[in-house]
Design a protein around this motif. Structure first.
Motif, short mmCIF file in Angstrom:
data_model
loop_
_atom_site.label_atom_id
_atom_site.label_comp_id
_atom_site.label_asym_id
_atom_site.label_seq_id
_atom_site.Cartn_x
_atom_site.Cartn_y
_atom_site.Cartn_z
N ALA A 92 0.76 -1.21 -0.07
CA ALA A 92 0.02 0.00 -0.04
C ALA A 92 0.84 1.33 -0.12
N TYR A 93 0.49 2.37 -0.76
CA TYR A 93 1.26 3.46 -0.98
C TYR A 93 0.10 4.78 -0.87
N SER A 94 0.66 5.90 -0.47
CA SER A 94 -0.11 6.90 -0.53
C SER A 94 0.63 8.05 -1.20
N GLU A 95 -0.06 8.84 -2.02
CA GLU A 95 0.66 10.11 -2.73
C GLU A 95 -0.21 11.30 -1.88
N VAL A 96 0.70 12.33 -1.60
CA VAL A 96 0.63 13.26 -0.80
C VAL A 96 1.17 14.61 -1.22
N SER A 97 0.20 15.70 -1.23
CA SER A 97 0.60 17.02 -1.51
C SER A 97 1.12 17.92 -0.43
N ALA A 98 2.33 18.02 -0.16
CA ALA A 98 3.05 18.78 0.88
C ALA A 98 3.11 20.10 0.97
N PHE A 99 3.16 20.82 1.67
CA PHE A 99 3.54 22.34 1.68
C PHE A 99 2.22 23.09 1.12
N THR A 100 1.07 22.53 1.10
CA THR A 100 -0.20 23.01 0.56
C THR A 100 -1.51 22.35 1.36
N ARG A 101 -2.63 22.95 1.16
CA ARG A 101 -3.96 22.38 1.67
C ARG A 101 -4.48 21.97 0.54
N THR A 102 -4.12 21.98 -0.90
CA THR A 102 -4.75 21.85 -1.79
C THR A 102 -4.21 20.52 -2.76
N PRO A 103 -4.96 19.53 -3.04
CA PRO A 103 -4.39 18.50 -3.69
C PRO A 103 -4.07 18.83 -5.04
#
Length: 301
Positions: A3-14
């Motif tokens: 299992a993996y996740s993709e995360v947008s960092a240094f923002t609140r917007t995907p």
């Protein structure tokens, strides 16, 4: 299946900020498989948790490794932020003392929640180190960025610095010049190798403690990193040490805006602890948001 996740960092917007892959359980993966999965995800960096433990002192320890699509790196700020969010959302971290064991050293994390919801992750980065860059390279660095040497700011520091990953910091006189850069990535890769750094990081002032930045890391397999936490911390520490940031009660604070040129804006918040003219600690924080989750099928599974 991993299992993996993709995360947008240094923002609140995907989809904005900087994308990181996060694998919360990589204990069964070999180094070759980590490299393969990082290349599959194609994020600037993917962080792999190889071991988690809870000490009797109440301090949890998480051992991690970071990979770009082409190689392993010692540390990555935005992937660390993304990992902190996923640990909190998975209820593997509830805000207690937590340290990451990285190839660059131990990195303590702090979780900020609002109404019980994880909001921000802060990291204390590694010891700030600085190396001079010969002024004779000013013209060569400018040419590699696609500008004239007169566009380099003479009142801000140009140097190599690190809080976990080395970069060369090149100050420009105006954010408009920064946005219009047309870098020669082959030359930047050669200069990065010659100077033994991971990237060339161009920055320009926007206010007393606000800066715009772009980070070029072709030597690491990343043409341009959208938002860079490790370099952001090193930059603010470099500026504070050089007397270019206001220091109040032993602390200098600032914000770096990065990613606009790529259409993925993000914000890096930094707090630098000072003792006189000496940097004693660098803290970097920001928001992050989950983009998507998936599973990766290992060969033979």
């Amino acid at each position: 299946m991993i299992a993996y996740s993709e995360v947008s960092a240094f923002t609140r917007t995907p989809g904005q900020g900087n994308r990181a892959g996060v694998v919360l359980d990589a204990s069964a993966l070999s180094e070759a498989e980590m490299r393969e999965l990082a290349a599959f995800l194609g994020a600037p960096e993917t962080v792999f948790v190889t071991r988690m433990s809870a000490a009797h002192t109440g301090r949890s320890t998480v051992r991690v490794r970071y990979f770009t699509p082409t190689q392993e790196v010692e540390f990555c700020g935005h992937a660390t932020l993304a990992l902190g969010l996923m640990l909190a959302q998975s209820r593997l971290w509830r805000g207690e003392a937590l340290e990451l064991e990285t190839l660059a050293g131990r990195v303590p994390l702090q979780l900020i929640s609002e109404a019980g919801v994880p909001h921000q992750v802060w990291m204390r980065q590694q010891r700030h180190e600085v190396r001079p860059v010969p002024t004779s390279l000013r013209a060569e660095l400018a040419e590699a960025l696609g500008i004239d040497a007169r566009m380099i700011h003479r009142g801000l520091p140009m140097a190599a610095a690190s809080t976990g990953l080395w970069s060369v910091f090149v100050p420009l006189v105006d954010p408009v010049i920064l946005d219009a850069l047309e870098p020669d990535l082959d030359r930047i890769a050669l200069l990065s190798g010659a100077l033994d750094v991971g990237s060339i990081y161009a920055y320009a002032p926007m206010g007393v403690n606000r800066f715009a930045a772009r980070d070029f890391a072709p030597a690491l397999g990343i043409p341009e990193d959208p938002v860079t936490g490790s370099a952001g911390g090193a930059l603010m520490a470099l500026l504070a040490q050089g007397g270019c940031l206001p220091v109040r009660a032993g602390r200098a604070c600032g914000v770096i805006y990065q990613g606009h040129a790529l259409g993925t804006p993000g914000e890096v918040e930094v707090e630098v602890e000072m003792r006189g003219e000496t940097v004693i600690a660098v803290h970097v924080g920001g928001c992050a948001v989950l983009e998507r989750e998936g599973v990766w099928k290992r060969e033979g599974s």
